[in-house]
Design an enzyme around this catalytic site. Structure first.
Site, PDB file in Angstrom:
ATOM      1  N   LYS A  13       0.832  -1.201   0.000  1.00 50.20           N
ATOM      2  CA  LYS A  13       0.000   0.000   0.000  1.00 50.20           C
ATOM      3  C   LYS A  13       0.880   1.270   0.000  1.00 50.20           C
ATOM      4  O   LYS A  13       2.103   1.184   0.212  1.00 50.20           O
ATOM      5  CB  LYS A  13      -0.911  -0.032   1.226  1.00 50.20           C
ATOM      6  CG  LYS A  13      -1.900  -1.214   1.223  1.00 50.20           C
ATOM      7  CD  LYS A  13      -2.785  -1.173   2.462  1.00 50.20           C
ATOM      8  CE  LYS A  13      -3.704  -2.370   2.549  1.00 50.20           C
ATOM      9  NZ  LYS A  13      -4.574  -2.308   3.760  1.00 50.20           N
ATOM     10  N   TYR A  53     -12.102  -2.896  -3.190  1.00 52.34           N
ATOM     11  CA  TYR A  53     -12.616  -2.978  -1.818  1.00 52.34           C
ATOM     12  C   TYR A  53     -14.143  -3.015  -1.766  1.00 52.34           C
ATOM     13  O   TYR A  53     -14.735  -2.668  -0.743  1.00 52.34           O
ATOM     14  CB  TYR A  53     -12.068  -1.815  -0.984  1.00 52.34           C
ATOM     15  CG  TYR A  53     -10.635  -2.017  -0.537  1.00 52.34           C
ATOM     16  CD1 TYR A  53     -10.260  -3.127   0.229  1.00 52.34           C
ATOM     17  CD2 TYR A  53      -9.642  -1.096  -0.870  1.00 52.34           C
ATOM     18  CE1 TYR A  53      -8.940  -3.311   0.641  1.00 52.34           C
ATOM     19  CE2 TYR A  53      -8.319  -1.280  -0.449  1.00 52.34           C
ATOM     20  CZ  TYR A  53      -7.984  -2.390   0.303  1.00 52.34           C
ATOM     21  OH  TYR A  53      -6.683  -2.576   0.723  1.00 52.34           O
ATOM     22  N   ASN A 116      -1.573  -0.293   7.510  1.00 53.97           N
ATOM     23  CA  ASN A 116      -1.066  -1.648   7.765  1.00 53.97           C
ATOM     24  C   ASN A 116      -0.272  -2.261   6.606  1.00 53.97           C
ATOM     25  O   ASN A 116      -0.096  -3.473   6.525  1.00 53.97           O
ATOM     26  CB  ASN A 116      -2.205  -2.555   8.252  1.00 53.97           C
ATOM     27  CG  ASN A 116      -3.288  -2.738   7.214  1.00 53.97           C
ATOM     28  OD1 ASN A 116      -3.158  -2.260   6.077  1.00 53.97           O
ATOM     29  ND2 ASN A 116      -4.343  -3.436   7.572  1.00 53.97           N
ATOM     30  N   HIS A 119      -1.753  -5.602   1.471  1.00 53.20           N
ATOM     31  CA  HIS A 119      -3.002  -6.328   1.207  1.00 53.20           C
ATOM     32  C   HIS A 119      -2.641  -7.705   0.699  1.00 53.20           C
ATOM     33  O   HIS A 119      -1.699  -7.861  -0.068  1.00 53.20           O
ATOM     34  CB  HIS A 119      -3.819  -5.600   0.127  1.00 53.20           C
ATOM     35  CG  HIS A 119      -4.927  -6.450  -0.424  1.00 53.20           C
ATOM     36  ND1 HIS A 119      -6.163  -6.543   0.182  1.00 53.20           N
ATOM     37  CD2 HIS A 119      -4.969  -7.304  -1.480  1.00 53.20           C
ATOM     38  CE1 HIS A 119      -6.918  -7.395  -0.496  1.00 53.20           C
ATOM     39  NE2 HIS A 119      -6.217  -7.871  -1.507  1.00 53.20           N
ATOM     40  N   GLU A 130      -9.166 -10.627  -7.889  1.00 49.17           N
ATOM     41  CA  GLU A 130      -8.258  -9.505  -7.652  1.00 49.17           C
ATOM     42  C   GLU A 130      -7.102  -9.493  -8.650  1.00 49.17           C
ATOM     43  O   GLU A 130      -6.721  -8.430  -9.142  1.00 49.17           O
ATOM     44  CB  GLU A 130      -7.720  -9.574  -6.219  1.00 49.17           C
ATOM     45  CG  GLU A 130      -8.801  -9.300  -5.179  1.00 49.17           C
ATOM     46  CD  GLU A 130      -8.292  -9.356  -3.742  1.00 49.17           C
ATOM     47  OE1 GLU A 130      -9.076  -9.009  -2.848  1.00 49.17           O
ATOM     48  OE2 GLU A 130      -7.123  -9.744  -3.515  1.00 49.17           O
TER      49      GLU A 130
END
Ligand code: IDP
Ligand code: MG
Length: 154
Positions: A13, A53, A116, A119, A130
């Protein structure tokens, strides 16, 4: 190729890219034995982020998540290996870094749920969806690694 060979999508990310942790994060997964079969940097737009998402569309954090993931480029990686989906999830650690075990990526390198770092697809079905959102099939060139018998038995 072993019978339970899987492919999974990993995203580093924007926080991971900005903090200079791309190499450190991919290194852990690569060293575990997972094979990189595709990788690129891209800037996600709101449409792509919303699609990626979509399952979280009704959650209170959705807008913030879309905002965050589109602020700066990310790295998308397809990893392949025996039980790749679960291996990546467990190496990532739980969603909230406060709860993530030391030794995991989030448990060692992150402090907050909204930052965080990584993913990873949560099931084989999600992984396929995905991967196709981020990569065309011609962007995933097949190749063999001679090290494979030293990582899996069959
Ligand atoms: P995962 O990334 O571990 O699969 P998900 O539940 O799929 O976790 O949530 C997707 C992402 O949304 C998380 O990685 C995190 O960045 C963000 N997120 C999830 N829950 C919260 C929350 O309660 N507050 C803020 N962000 C959240
Ligand atoms: Mg998830």
């Amino acid at each position: 190729m072993s019978a339970d060979t899987q492919r999974t999508l990993v995203l580093i990310k924007p926080d991971g890219v900005q903090r200079g942790l791309v190499g450190a994060i991919i290194s852990r997964l690569e060293a575990r034995g997972l094979k990189i079969v595709a990788m690129k940097m891209l800037q996600m737009d709101r449409e792509m982020a919303s699609q990626h998402y979509d399952v979280h569309r009704q959650r209170p954090f959705f807008q913030g998540l879309v905002e965050f993931i589109t602020t700066s480029p990310i790295i998308a990686v397809v990893l392949e290996g025996s039980n790749a989906v679960e291996l990546v999830r467990r190496s990532m650690g739980t969603t909230d870094p406060v709860q993530a075990e030391p030794g995991t990526i989030r448990g060692d390198l992150a402090v907050e749920i909204g930052r965080n770092l990584i993913h990873g697809s949560d099931s084989l079905e999600t992984a396929a969806t995905e991967i196709s959102l981020f990569f065309k099939s011609e962007e995933i060139p097949g190749y063999t690694r001679s090290v494979e018998p030293w990582i899996t038995e069959s």
